[in-house]
Design a protein around this motif. Structure first.
Motif, mmCIF file in Angstrom:
data_model
loop_
_atom_site.group_PDB
_atom_site.id
_atom_site.type_symbol
_atom_site.label_atom_id
_atom_site.label_comp_id
_atom_site.label_asym_id
_atom_site.label_seq_id
_atom_site.Cartn_x
_atom_site.Cartn_y
_atom_site.Cartn_z
ATOM 1 N N SER A 70 28.940 19.239 49.060
ATOM 2 C CA SER A 70 29.323 20.232 48.078
ATOM 3 C C SER A 70 30.246 21.213 48.753
ATOM 4 O O SER A 70 30.317 21.290 49.971
ATOM 5 N N GLY A 71 30.928 21.936 47.981
ATOM 6 C CA GLY A 71 31.828 22.912 48.559
ATOM 7 C C GLY A 71 33.265 22.580 48.241
ATOM 8 O O GLY A 71 33.568 21.887 47.277
ATOM 9 N N HIS A 72 34.151 23.089 49.076
ATOM 10 C CA HIS A 72 35.573 22.994 48.814
ATOM 11 C C HIS A 72 36.124 21.603 49.083
ATOM 12 O O HIS A 72 35.694 20.921 49.994
ATOM 13 N N ALA A 73 37.124 21.237 48.297
ATOM 14 C CA ALA A 73 37.843 19.986 48.518
ATOM 15 C C ALA A 73 38.714 20.130 49.754
ATOM 16 O O ALA A 73 39.146 21.224 50.112
ATOM 17 N N GLU A 74 38.962 19.023 50.408
ATOM 18 C CA GLU A 74 39.863 19.017 51.561
ATOM 19 C C GLU A 74 41.299 19.149 51.060
ATOM 20 O O GLU A 74 41.622 18.742 49.946
ATOM 21 N N HIS A 75 42.142 19.719 51.903
ATOM 22 C CA HIS A 75 43.552 19.860 51.527
ATOM 23 C C HIS A 75 44.411 19.514 52.734
ATOM 24 O O HIS A 75 44.295 20.130 53.786
ATOM 25 N N ASP A 76 45.242 18.516 52.574
ATOM 26 C CA ASP A 76 46.178 18.140 53.631
ATOM 27 C C ASP A 76 47.570 18.531 53.170
ATOM 28 O O ASP A 76 47.906 18.404 51.991
ATOM 29 N N GLY A 77 48.378 19.006 54.088
ATOM 30 C CA GLY A 77 49.750 19.317 53.707
ATOM 31 C C GLY A 77 50.237 20.601 54.330
ATOM 32 O O GLY A 77 49.563 21.246 55.125
ATOM 33 N N GLU A 78 51.423 20.964 53.898
ATOM 34 C CA GLU A 78 52.105 22.107 54.497
ATOM 35 C C GLU A 78 51.479 23.445 54.136
ATOM 36 O O GLU A 78 51.747 24.449 54.784
ATOM 37 N N ASP A 79 50.680 23.504 53.105
ATOM 38 C CA ASP A 79 50.077 24.761 52.670
ATOM 39 C C ASP A 79 48.732 25.025 53.335
ATOM 40 O O ASP A 79 47.937 25.818 52.826
ATOM 41 N N GLY A 80 48.463 24.387 54.454
ATOM 42 C CA GLY A 80 47.166 24.494 55.114
ATOM 43 C C GLY A 80 46.735 25.924 55.402
ATOM 44 O O GLY A 80 45.581 26.292 55.200
ATOM 45 N N ALA A 81 47.649 26.760 55.864
ATOM 46 C CA ALA A 81 47.309 28.155 56.182
ATOM 47 C C ALA A 81 46.955 28.926 54.920
ATOM 48 O O ALA A 81 46.004 29.725 54.910
ATOM 49 N N ILE A 82 47.702 28.693 53.860
ATOM 50 C CA ILE A 82 47.427 29.378 52.586
ATOM 51 C C ILE A 82 46.071 28.931 52.049
ATOM 52 O O ILE A 82 45.260 29.743 51.613
ATOM 53 N N VAL A 83 45.815 27.631 52.081
ATOM 54 C CA VAL A 83 44.544 27.091 51.593
ATOM 55 C C VAL A 83 43.376 27.658 52.397
ATOM 56 O O VAL A 83 42.337 28.006 51.828
ATOM 57 N N SER A 84 43.535 27.792 53.701
ATOM 58 C CA SER A 84 42.475 28.389 54.527
ATOM 59 C C SER A 84 42.180 29.814 54.087
ATOM 60 O O SER A 84 41.019 30.218 54.007
ATOM 61 N N GLN A 85 43.228 30.581 53.781
ATOM 62 C CA GLN A 85 43.035 31.950 53.293
ATOM 63 C C GLN A 85 42.322 31.953 51.944
ATOM 64 O O GLN A 85 41.435 32.776 51.708
ATOM 65 N N ILE A 86 42.712 31.044 51.062
ATOM 66 C CA ILE A 86 42.087 30.949 49.738
ATOM 67 C C ILE A 86 40.590 30.657 49.893
ATOM 68 O O ILE A 86 39.746 31.333 49.289
ATOM 69 N N LYS A 87 40.256 29.665 50.715
ATOM 70 C CA LYS A 87 38.852 29.290 50.908
ATOM 71 C C LYS A 87 38.064 30.437 51.533
ATOM 72 O O LYS A 87 36.912 30.691 51.141
ATOM 73 N N GLU A 88 38.670 31.149 52.475
ATOM 74 C CA GLU A 88 37.994 32.289 53.115
ATOM 75 C C GLU A 88 37.679 33.382 52.092
ATOM 76 O O GLU A 88 36.572 33.915 52.059
ATOM 77 N N LEU A 89 38.642 33.712 51.234
ATOM 78 C CA LEU A 89 38.397 34.720 50.201
ATOM 79 C C LEU A 89 37.336 34.252 49.200
ATOM 80 O O LEU A 89 36.482 35.031 48.783
ATOM 81 N N LEU A 90 37.398 32.976 48.824
ATOM 82 C CA LEU A 90 36.380 32.442 47.908
ATOM 83 C C LEU A 90 34.990 32.551 48.537
ATOM 84 O O LEU A 90 34.034 32.982 47.883
ATOM 85 N N ASP A 91 34.876 32.171 49.816
ATOM 86 C CA ASP A 91 33.574 32.175 50.491
ATOM 87 C C ASP A 91 33.021 33.578 50.716
ATOM 88 O O ASP A 91 31.810 33.783 50.642
ATOM 89 N N THR A 92 33.897 34.540 51.005
ATOM 90 C CA THR A 92 33.401 35.882 51.336
ATOM 91 C C THR A 92 33.328 36.824 50.143
ATOM 92 O O THR A 92 32.453 37.685 50.089
ATOM 93 N N ARG A 93 34.215 36.663 49.162
ATOM 94 C CA ARG A 93 34.276 37.618 48.067
ATOM 95 C C ARG A 93 33.805 37.077 46.718
ATOM 96 O O ARG A 93 33.298 37.826 45.907
ATOM 97 N N VAL A 94 34.030 35.793 46.473
ATOM 98 C CA VAL A 94 33.775 35.251 45.131
ATOM 99 C C VAL A 94 32.439 34.519 45.038
ATOM 100 O O VAL A 94 31.613 34.833 44.173
ATOM 101 N N ARG A 95 32.212 33.552 45.912
ATOM 102 C CA ARG A 95 31.025 32.702 45.786
ATOM 103 C C ARG A 95 29.706 33.477 45.868
ATOM 104 O O ARG A 95 28.780 33.168 45.097
ATOM 105 N N PRO A 96 29.565 34.472 46.742
ATOM 106 C CA PRO A 96 28.289 35.216 46.751
ATOM 107 C C PRO A 96 28.013 35.919 45.410
ATOM 108 O O PRO A 96 26.888 35.918 44.926
ATOM 109 N N ALA A 97 29.043 36.486 44.806
ATOM 110 C CA ALA A 97 28.866 37.163 43.521
ATOM 111 C C ALA A 97 28.538 36.168 42.413
ATOM 112 O O ALA A 97 27.670 36.420 41.565
ATOM 113 N N VAL A 98 29.210 35.035 42.430
ATOM 114 C CA VAL A 98 28.985 34.012 41.404
ATOM 115 C C VAL A 98 27.583 33.405 41.553
ATOM 116 O O VAL A 98 26.929 33.089 40.565
#
Length: 186
Positions: free
Chosen positions: A100-128
């Protein structure tokens, strides 16, 4: 055993807190009785007439009912099913749990995706999780973030508002490359 219940923003969904660990790690989503084949607990809950979805978090079970079923009728039977399961000593999920959890992402947007997942894990998922659900990363393409909504979040009347006004604004604030957030169905 005393099981507490909490309402969620989704009127078709209740959160049940058995007072003990449900899943050691991650979450598990069972959008249908067929999907519950590997979970003795989910199978017991689906045996209650009117149950249309089951979701497990670390210390809770979220149950969604169909529109024709009243909580007055379903809630006592669901409480009984959860209590019977934990008293039986049977596992919550047999064998290997599906990841369970986030889908894997391969490609040039790796840094952006890492930031997205970090924000989801720290700010969104606990509240949800407080509302009996989960939101996981599904994909990122041309500025659009695709998220999978589970548990109480799936089908919740306020989920679109949460997604657009809350999560989209948060991600756009911290990550300029994000232009939009959209839900996906698994």
């Amino acid at each position: 055993m005393f099981i507490q219940t909490e309402t969620t923003p989704n009127p078709a969904t209740l959160k049940f807190l058995p007072g003990q660990t449900v899943l050691e790690t991650g979450t598990a989503d069972f959008p249908s009785a067929e999907a519950a084949a590997k979970s003795p607990l989910a199978k017991r809950v689906f045996a209650v007439p009117g149950v249309s979805g089951v979701f497990f978090g670390s210390d809770f079970v979220t149950v969604t009912k169909d529109d024709a079923t009243s909580w007055d009728h379903a809630k006592p039977a669901i409480l009984g099913a959860i209590m019977e399961h934990f008293q039986s000593g049977a596992p919550v999920i047999e064998g290997e749990a599906a990841p369970s959890g986030h889908a894997e992402h391969d490609g040039e947007d790796g840094a952006i995706v890492s930031q997205i997942k970090e924000l989801l894990d720290t700010r969104v998922r606990p509240a949800v999780a407080q509302d009996g659900g989960d939101i996981t990363f599904h994909g990122f393409e041309r500025g659009v973030v695709y998220l999978h909504m589970q548990g109480a979040c799936a089908g919740c009347p306020s989920s679109t508002l949460t997604l657009k006004m809350g999560i989209e604004n948060l991600l756009r604030h911290y990550i300029p490359e994000v232009s939009e957030v959209r839900p996906v169905n698994a």
